[in-house]
Design a protein around this motif. Structure first.
Motif: not given
Length: 231
Positions: A167-180
C-alpha cells in the motif's frame, strides 16, 4: 501454522547462534558493520534496546519514549567494550524470553502497539524479534551471510517484509515470485490498465533485497529493480 511456543523456541535458537558468534569471534565493536553509518557496537546496542522495547510493548507501555530517545540510546551504548555489549544483548534477550514465557493464551491474542502507530497481535512479537536477530546477525559481518539464513525463516520473512511495503505509494506495484510457485504482492496498487512489476527469485534473495541487505543479487525482474525505502 505456527504458535507462539514454536516461534519463541526458534527465536531462542537464533539468539544463541548470534551470541555464540559474538563470543567466539570477538568482533571489534568499533569497526563498521554492514549497515551504512553503524558500527558493530551500534548493531549490538540496538539489539539490546529492541529487546527492552518489546518488553515494553508486551507490558502495555510505549515501545520507545520517542524516536530521538531511541537513537540517543543506541549512540550512547555503541562504544562500550565487547564484553559489556555481549552481556547487554544476552540479559535483555533473556528478559524478553521470560516475559513471553509468562503470557497466557488470551494475552498472546491481544492487540499491542508498536512504533509509528503500527498495531499487531502479541503473538507476532516472537517473529518480529526473530527478523531483528537474524538480519542484524548478518549485519555484524561475523561469518554469517544472507545465504546462511535458515530456509524456514526466509520462507516466512518474504511475506512479512512484503506486508511492510504493501500500500505504499513510494514503492511500485510489485509481484514477488519464488521459484517454487509461491507469490506475494506489495507496493502501490497498479493502475487500472497496468500490471505489477514481477520479481522472481529464491526466498533468501527476495529477503535480502526487501530488507535492504542486497541490491537484488539472485533476482530477475520484468523491469529494473526499484530502490526500496528503508524499513
Amino acid at each position: 501454522m505456527t504458535t507462539p511456543a514454536y516461534d519463541t523456541e526458534v527465536l531462542q535458537a537464533a539468539t544463541e547462534r548470534l551470541l555464540d558468534a559474538v563470543r567466539e569471534g570477538s568482533p571489534a565493536v568499533a569497526e563498521p558493520s554492514l549497515l551504512p553509518g553503524w558500527t558493530r557496537g551500534h548493531v549490538l546496542t540496538h539489539l539490546a534496546r529492541n529487546a527492552d522495547a518489546l518488553v515494553n510493548v508486551l507490558q502495555g507501555r510505549p515501545m520507545y519514549e520517542n524516536a530521538q530517545a531511541r537513537e540517543a540510546d543506541i549512540e550512547a551504548g555503541a562504544a562500550r567494550p565487547l564484553a559489556e555489549q555481549y552481556e547487554d544483548v544476552r540479559t535483555t534477550a533473556a528478559g524478553l524470553a521470560e516475559v513471553m514465557a509468562g503470557l497466557t493464551d488470551a494475552q498472546w491474542r491481544e492487540t499491542v502497539a508498536l512504533r509509528n502507530g503500527v498495531t499487531d497481535t502479541a503473538d507476532s512479537i516472537p517473529f518480529r524479534r526473530l527478523v531483528e536477530v537474524e538480519l542484524h546477525h548478518v549485519d555484524l559481518g561475523v561469518d554469517y551471510t544472507l545465504d546462511e539464513l535458515p530456509g524456514a525463516f526466509t520462507d516466512r520473512a518474504v511475506g512479512y517484509l512484503a506486508k511492510r511495503f504493501s500500500g505504499r505509494s513510494d514503492v511500485p506495484a510489485l509481484e514477488l515470485r519464488a521459484e517454487d510457485g509461491r507469490s506475494w504482492t506489495t507496493g502501490a496498487l497498479p493502475a487500472p490498465d497496468g500490471d505489477r512489476q514481477v520479481v522472481v527469485g529464491g526466498p533468501g534473495a527476495l529477503v535480502g533485497w526487501l530488507a535492504g541487505r542486497s541490491t537484488g543479487s539472485g533476482l530477475t525482474a520484468s523491469a529494473p529493480l526499484p530502490t526500496l525505502p528503508a524499513l
